[in-house]
Write a protein that holds these residues in place. Structure first.
Motif, mmCIF file in Angstrom:
data_model
loop_
_atom_site.group_PDB
_atom_site.id
_atom_site.type_symbol
_atom_site.label_atom_id
_atom_site.label_comp_id
_atom_site.label_asym_id
_atom_site.label_seq_id
_atom_site.Cartn_x
_atom_site.Cartn_y
_atom_site.Cartn_z
ATOM 1 N N ILE A 1 4.903 7.448 2.920
ATOM 2 C CA ILE A 1 4.669 8.823 2.478
ATOM 3 C C ILE A 1 5.803 9.303 1.579
ATOM 4 N N VAL A 2 7.043 8.998 1.956
ATOM 5 C CA VAL A 2 8.188 9.451 1.163
ATOM 6 C C VAL A 2 8.190 8.766 -0.204
ATOM 7 N N THR A 3 7.927 7.461 -0.248
ATOM 8 C CA THR A 3 7.901 6.770 -1.541
ATOM 9 C C THR A 3 6.750 7.268 -2.408
ATOM 10 N N LEU A 4 5.617 7.589 -1.781
ATOM 11 C CA LEU A 4 4.507 8.164 -2.538
ATOM 12 C C LEU A 4 4.892 9.510 -3.141
ATOM 13 N N ALA A 5 5.581 10.323 -2.348
ATOM 14 C CA ALA A 5 6.039 11.622 -2.856
ATOM 15 C C ALA A 5 7.044 11.435 -3.993
ATOM 16 N N PRO B 1 17.383 8.455 1.068
ATOM 17 C CA PRO B 1 16.606 9.302 2.001
ATOM 18 C C PRO B 1 15.721 8.522 2.966
ATOM 19 N N VAL B 2 15.419 7.265 2.659
ATOM 20 C CA VAL B 2 14.470 6.533 3.501
ATOM 21 C C VAL B 2 15.160 5.488 4.366
ATOM 22 N N LEU B 3 16.486 5.592 4.529
ATOM 23 C CA LEU B 3 17.196 4.584 5.307
ATOM 24 C C LEU B 3 16.745 4.553 6.761
ATOM 25 N N ARG B 4 16.367 5.701 7.307
ATOM 26 C CA ARG B 4 15.979 5.764 8.706
ATOM 27 C C ARG B 4 14.459 5.791 8.894
ATOM 28 N N LEU B 5 13.710 5.584 7.849
ATOM 29 C CA LEU B 5 12.252 5.667 7.929
ATOM 30 C C LEU B 5 11.634 4.276 7.935
ATOM 31 N N ALA C 1 11.674 -7.761 1.748
ATOM 32 C CA ALA C 1 12.372 -6.829 2.639
ATOM 33 C C ALA C 1 11.436 -6.125 3.614
ATOM 34 N N GLY C 2 10.126 -6.182 3.381
ATOM 35 C CA GLY C 2 9.184 -5.555 4.310
ATOM 36 C C GLY C 2 9.176 -4.039 4.262
ATOM 37 N N LEU C 3 9.518 -3.438 3.124
ATOM 38 C CA LEU C 3 9.553 -1.982 2.969
ATOM 39 C C LEU C 3 8.347 -1.549 2.144
ATOM 40 N N LEU C 4 7.447 -0.798 2.735
ATOM 41 C CA LEU C 4 6.222 -0.384 2.056
ATOM 42 C C LEU C 4 6.541 0.709 1.041
ATOM 43 N N ASP C 5 6.355 0.392 -0.230
ATOM 44 C CA ASP C 5 6.684 1.301 -1.327
ATOM 45 C C ASP C 5 5.406 1.661 -2.068
ATOM 46 N N LEU C 6 5.017 2.936 -1.990
ATOM 47 C CA LEU C 6 3.822 3.421 -2.688
ATOM 48 C C LEU C 6 4.171 4.184 -3.958
ATOM 49 N N GLY C 7 5.439 4.237 -4.308
ATOM 50 C CA GLY C 7 5.852 4.962 -5.506
ATOM 51 C C GLY C 7 6.533 4.078 -6.520
ATOM 52 N N TYR C 8 6.129 2.812 -6.588
ATOM 53 C CA TYR C 8 6.787 1.876 -7.491
ATOM 54 C C TYR C 8 6.581 2.256 -8.949
ATOM 55 N N VAL C 9 5.508 2.987 -9.232
ATOM 56 C CA VAL C 9 5.248 3.385 -10.612
ATOM 57 C C VAL C 9 6.345 4.306 -11.144
#
Length: 439
Positions: A209-213, A198-202, A148-156
């Motif tokens: 940043i949002v996924t990390l948070a 919350p990240v639909l428009r990001l 999907a090409g969505l960068l996710d830094l909060g997968y944990v």
């Protein structure tokens, strides 16, 4: 100017270019490492600052960078541009194609034989289980990042949700592992949908940043909600999985006694190995099947160009939410297995470092490539174990590997961005149809 003169001139220009890059790289290394390695400072016994120099180590590193830069440029010129098949000899290309086709079945056969080959080596069995856990996590994150090409830094966070879901359900309601496993995946998918809204428009950095948070919020909630999660003390005495209700214990109702064989603690480890192998293969099979469905093609379209995807009439909201939910579900499955394998979990097991490691596995292996993610997980997790005795140099080797891959293979070890549906043969278009006003 004759042809030999042109050849000699181009060769001199190439040598000058290689030496120039090598000197620049060596100078940058000298500036960066001069204070990190060349000069070492510590507090003395009376509190004063003492220092000593290590110019020999600094010179060695600069020389290695200089020689490495020359080697990289020579290999780059020999290999040629990425994607140019003509730069590789046909025999070598045929060998690479055959190796690429033979690698997946050979790796699968080897994975099934690991408990047989290393039955008496507990360390290797535990390491294999850990590698397969990260393979499963990498394949789950590959749905979000690679497809999907969505960068996710909060997968944990989904990993933690799955682990705590199983731990709390099994300890408080006395539910078995096989009953809690789908519940852990469903709960993790639910939190994936909550993150997706919350990240639909990001996009890009803002999405990261949002996924990390989100990952940090989940960790802090687990750390501070002591009445439910146990806070920093975690959850202990988590039940182990059974083989169709038969526990791996020493008693008369245990697995060994039922089969009439001698009891061994390795039986449970082998069973856990095949459980995580089955879960990983299930993740791989579902991902491959989803890629061929309309939702999988929508993920690929979203990855390539979100604006064009929206213009084609694809529902961006549904596409993003399904990607987050699917990846989170597989993360929840892996988390439930982690909890039952460890028997104890705490918030310290679900830090940002875990998300960064899983993301590195996906990026280095090749976003969108199932085989590449598996190979990257074996290399990174197994490589960390090989360098466990060199704690000061493990991350240095890891960073050098990432730099080399970014130079040679920007899309990962096995970059796979080909669409699932494409024209296998070129279609000729009539000149009448291509004329202005017709096509």
């Amino acid at each position: 100017m004759s042809a030999p003169d042109l050849t000699h001139a181009s060769r001199r220009e190439a040598i000058a270019f290689i030496l120039k890059n090598a000197f620049i790289s060596a100078f940058v290394a000298l500036v960066i490492f001069s204070l990190m390695i060349g000069v070492r400072t510590e507090a003395g016994p009376t509190g004063q600052l003492i220092y000593w120099t290590r110019f020999d180590d600094l010179a060695t590193i600069v020389a290695v960078v200089f020689a490495g830069s020359i080697a990289v440029e020579l290999l780059r010129q020999w290999w040629g541009p990425v994607g140019v098949v003509g730069a590789i000899p046909p025999s070598v290309q045929r060998g690479l194609d055959f190796a690429g086709k033979a690698a997946p079945p050979l790796l699968l056969i080897f994975a099934f034989l690991v408990p047989v080959l290393f039955y008496n080596q507990r360390y290797l069995l535990d390491l294999s289980i850990l590698v397969l856990t990260y393979v499963m996590l990498g394949w789950g994150l590959n749905v979000v990042v690679g497809l999907a090409g969505l960068l996710d830094l909060g997968y944990v966070a989904f990993y933690a949700v799955g682990a705590y879901s199983y731990a709390l359900l099994s300890t408080n309601f006395d539910l078995s592992f096989w009953m809690c496993l789908p519940l852990a995946g469903i709960l993790a998918a639910f939190w994936g949908v909550l993150l997706g809204f919350p990240v639909l428009r990001l996009r890009g950095d803002y999405l990261a940043i949002v996924t990390l948070a989100f990952g940090e919020i989940i960790r802090l909630v687990l750390l501070n909600w002591e009445s439910l999660t146990g806070g920093p003390n975690g959850v202990s005495s988590i039940p182990r999985p059974t083989f169709f209700g038969i526990p791996f214990t020493r008693g008369d109702d245990g697995f060994a006694a039922r089969l009439g064989i001698e009891f061994s603690p390795t039986h449970r480890i082998v069973f856990l190995f095949y459980v995580i192998l089955a879960l990983a293969l299930l993740t791989n099979w579902v991902t491959i099947r989803l890629r061929r469905l309309p939702i999988g093609r929508a993920w690929e379209a979203l990855r390539e160009d979100e604006v064009a995807c929206r213009a084609l009439g694809i529902n961006i909201t549904t596409t993003k939410l399904t990607a987050f939910a699917t990846g989170a579900m597989f993360g929840g499955f892996a988390g439930a297995f982690f909890a039952t394998r460890q028997g104890f979990i705490s918030p310290e097991s679900f830090t940002f470092q875990e998300s960064a490691l899983v993301l590195a596995i996906v990026v280095l292996g090749g976003m969108g490539s199932q085989l590449g993610v598996a190979l990257a997980a074996v290399a990174l997790i197994g490589g960390f174990e090989l360098f466990r005795g060199f704690d000061q140099y493990r991350m240095l080797v890891f960073g050098m590997a990432m730099v080399l891959l970014m130079i040679w293979r920007p899309r990962g070890l096995i970059g796979h961005r080909a669409p699932t549906v494409f024209l296998k043969q070129n279609t000729a278009i009539s000149a009448e149809l291509a004329r202005e006003g017709r096509g």
